[in-house]
Motif scaffolding. Sequence first.
Motif, PDB file in Angstrom:
ATOM      1  N   GLY A  98       0.812  -1.214   0.000  1.00  0.00           N
ATOM      2  CA  GLY A  98       0.000   0.000   0.000  1.00  0.00           C
ATOM      3  C   GLY A  98       0.846   1.266   0.000  1.00  0.00           C
ATOM      4  O   GLY A  98       0.543   2.228  -0.730  1.00  0.00           O
ATOM      5  N   ALA A  99       1.906   1.285   0.808  1.00  0.00           N
ATOM      6  CA  ALA A  99       2.790   2.452   0.830  1.00  0.00           C
ATOM      7  C   ALA A  99       3.478   2.643  -0.515  1.00  0.00           C
ATOM      8  O   ALA A  99       3.620   3.780  -1.002  1.00  0.00           O
ATOM      9  CB  ALA A  99       3.825   2.284   1.938  1.00  0.00           C
ATOM     10  N   ALA A 100       3.907   1.546  -1.147  1.00  0.00           N
ATOM     11  CA  ALA A 100       4.553   1.657  -2.459  1.00  0.00           C
ATOM     12  C   ALA A 100       3.585   2.170  -3.512  1.00  0.00           C
ATOM     13  O   ALA A 100       3.957   2.989  -4.373  1.00  0.00           O
ATOM     14  CB  ALA A 100       5.104   0.293  -2.872  1.00  0.00           C
ATOM     15  N   ILE A 101       2.331   1.725  -3.466  1.00  0.00           N
ATOM     16  CA  ILE A 101       1.328   2.218  -4.420  1.00  0.00           C
ATOM     17  C   ILE A 101       1.094   3.713  -4.234  1.00  0.00           C
ATOM     18  O   ILE A 101       1.014   4.479  -5.210  1.00  0.00           O
ATOM     19  CB  ILE A 101       0.014   1.431  -4.259  1.00  0.00           C
ATOM     20  N   TYR A 102       0.997   4.139  -2.985  1.00  0.00           N
ATOM     21  CA  TYR A 102       0.786   5.567  -2.739  1.00  0.00           C
ATOM     22  C   TYR A 102       1.970   6.392  -3.238  1.00  0.00           C
ATOM     23  O   TYR A 102       1.773   7.419  -3.909  1.00  0.00           O
ATOM     24  CB  TYR A 102       0.575   5.819  -1.249  1.00  0.00           C
ATOM     25  N   LEU A 103       3.181   5.962  -2.914  1.00  0.00           N
ATOM     26  CA  LEU A 103       4.353   6.736  -3.310  1.00  0.00           C
ATOM     27  C   LEU A 103       4.516   6.791  -4.826  1.00  0.00           C
ATOM     28  O   LEU A 103       4.993   7.795  -5.370  1.00  0.00           O
ATOM     29  CB  LEU A 103       5.611   6.129  -2.682  1.00  0.00           C
ATOM     30  N   THR A 104       4.124   5.733  -5.524  1.00  0.00           N
ATOM     31  CA  THR A 104       4.336   5.668  -6.970  1.00  0.00           C
ATOM     32  C   THR A 104       3.181   6.255  -7.765  1.00  0.00           C
ATOM     33  O   THR A 104       3.393   6.928  -8.779  1.00  0.00           O
ATOM     34  CB  THR A 104       4.556   4.208  -7.404  1.00  0.00           C
ATOM     35  N   GLU A 105       1.949   6.021  -7.319  1.00  0.00           N
ATOM     36  CA  GLU A 105       0.786   6.364  -8.131  1.00  0.00           C
ATOM     37  C   GLU A 105       0.041   7.606  -7.651  1.00  0.00           C
ATOM     38  O   GLU A 105      -0.588   8.290  -8.467  1.00  0.00           O
ATOM     39  CB  GLU A 105      -0.182   5.177  -8.162  1.00  0.00           C
ATOM     40  N   TYR A 106       0.077   7.909  -6.368  1.00  0.00           N
ATOM     41  CA  TYR A 106      -0.768   8.974  -5.836  1.00  0.00           C
ATOM     42  C   TYR A 106       0.014  10.196  -5.366  1.00  0.00           C
ATOM     43  O   TYR A 106      -0.472  11.323  -5.497  1.00  0.00           O
ATOM     44  CB  TYR A 106      -1.618   8.451  -4.673  1.00  0.00           C
ATOM     45  N   ALA A 107       1.177  10.000  -4.783  1.00  0.00           N
ATOM     46  CA  ALA A 107       1.908  11.124  -4.191  1.00  0.00           C
ATOM     47  C   ALA A 107       2.344  12.109  -5.275  1.00  0.00           C
ATOM     48  O   ALA A 107       2.841  11.723  -6.338  1.00  0.00           O
ATOM     49  CB  ALA A 107       3.133  10.609  -3.430  1.00  0.00           C
ATOM     50  N   THR A 108       2.148  13.391  -4.997  1.00  0.00           N
ATOM     51  CA  THR A 108       2.513  14.451  -5.948  1.00  0.00           C
ATOM     52  C   THR A 108       3.691  15.292  -5.471  1.00  0.00           C
ATOM     53  O   THR A 108       4.337  15.951  -6.286  1.00  0.00           O
ATOM     54  CB  THR A 108       1.304  15.370  -6.197  1.00  0.00           C
ATOM     55  N   ASN A 109       3.969  15.273  -4.191  1.00  0.00           N
ATOM     56  CA  ASN A 109       5.096  16.029  -3.646  1.00  0.00           C
ATOM     57  C   ASN A 109       6.371  15.195  -3.824  1.00  0.00           C
ATOM     58  O   ASN A 109       6.641  14.287  -3.039  1.00  0.00           O
ATOM     59  CB  ASN A 109       4.853  16.342  -2.170  1.00  0.00           C
ATOM     60  N   ARG A 110       7.133  15.497  -4.839  1.00  0.00           N
ATOM     61  CA  ARG A 110       8.306  14.687  -5.157  1.00  0.00           C
ATOM     62  C   ARG A 110       9.381  14.796  -4.085  1.00  0.00           C
ATOM     63  O   ARG A 110      10.147  13.844  -3.873  1.00  0.00           O
ATOM     64  CB  ARG A 110       8.898  15.104  -6.510  1.00  0.00           C
ATOM     65  N   LYS A 111       9.477  15.932  -3.411  1.00  0.00           N
ATOM     66  CA  LYS A 111      10.466  16.062  -2.343  1.00  0.00           C
ATOM     67  C   LYS A 111      10.130  15.129  -1.185  1.00  0.00           C
ATOM     68  O   LYS A 111      11.019  14.491  -0.608  1.00  0.00           O
ATOM     69  CB  LYS A 111      10.529  17.511  -1.862  1.00  0.00           C
TER      70      LYS A 111
END
Length: 298
Positions: A98-111
């Motif tokens: 779930g964390a990997a999906i969020y970081l790859t597909e949903y998160a927009t703040n690249r920093k």
Amino acid sequence: MAKYNDNAQGMARNFSARRRAYNGVMRTLIYLASAIVVALLLFLLCYIFYRGLPNLSLEFLTSEESVRSDTQGIGPAILNTLYVILATLIVVLPLGVGAAIYLTEYATNRKLVSAIEFATETLAGIPSIIYALVGVLVFAESLALGKTLIAGALTLVIMTLPTVIRTTQESLKTVPQSYREGSLGLGSGKWHMIRTVVLPSSIDGIITGCILSIGRIVGESAVLLYTVGMSMRMQDFFQNGLESFFSASGSTLSVALYVYAKVRADFDLAFSVAVVLIVITLAINLTAKCLGKKFKKK
């Protein structure tokens, strides 16, 4: 002009011969390195099985250690190992994937994503003894779980979570962007696209993270020594149910291997435990591979 062409052809032949010789040498070195690695692996496996198989028996695998009857057995350690693996995977796989999906597909703040990736890579390299101390302070003492199987499983969740996150995340990144665009173009929603297109295409990476986690769980001893204990008694989980999992302590196979080899200096039984560890790890890895292939076909 003809002389120039002859010189050029001669230089090309010399260069080609030099390149072929270089390629031959490098190919030989690669084959030699591969042969050395395979030979070392076969030597270790053969030596472990040679020392451990003569001491293996059905009684040793299923019985409980008893001083009164002068019997040796690792039945409780095998069950505790399976319990800890199952409990850890039940928690770490949903969290990590779930964390990997969020970081790859949903998160927009690249920093923020870069900071989390750096943190997970750092956590993956921390020595296990640090996790053992954290498990003792947080789960065993602060949460009053004591030296129990659940305390060990939760500590292993923290230890293996960075591995699952990073392997799953890298696998998700390898899915072509055209797959996502095609699915969205056909009218799929974001989650439907992830569930039906992205995850099946990256199932190999998820299975790899699962296998790496299992390998670290099975081979871990420091964390379990501090959080689970060294008891070699059989726990009656079938009679007492889930409550026993939160109150029982016991050694796993890696802890039993440490006890036989380091504490008692009984290397024959230690090699027998090592054989069981190898067989269980191989069986779980093959099962994970087969399940991954079935999920990918579906």
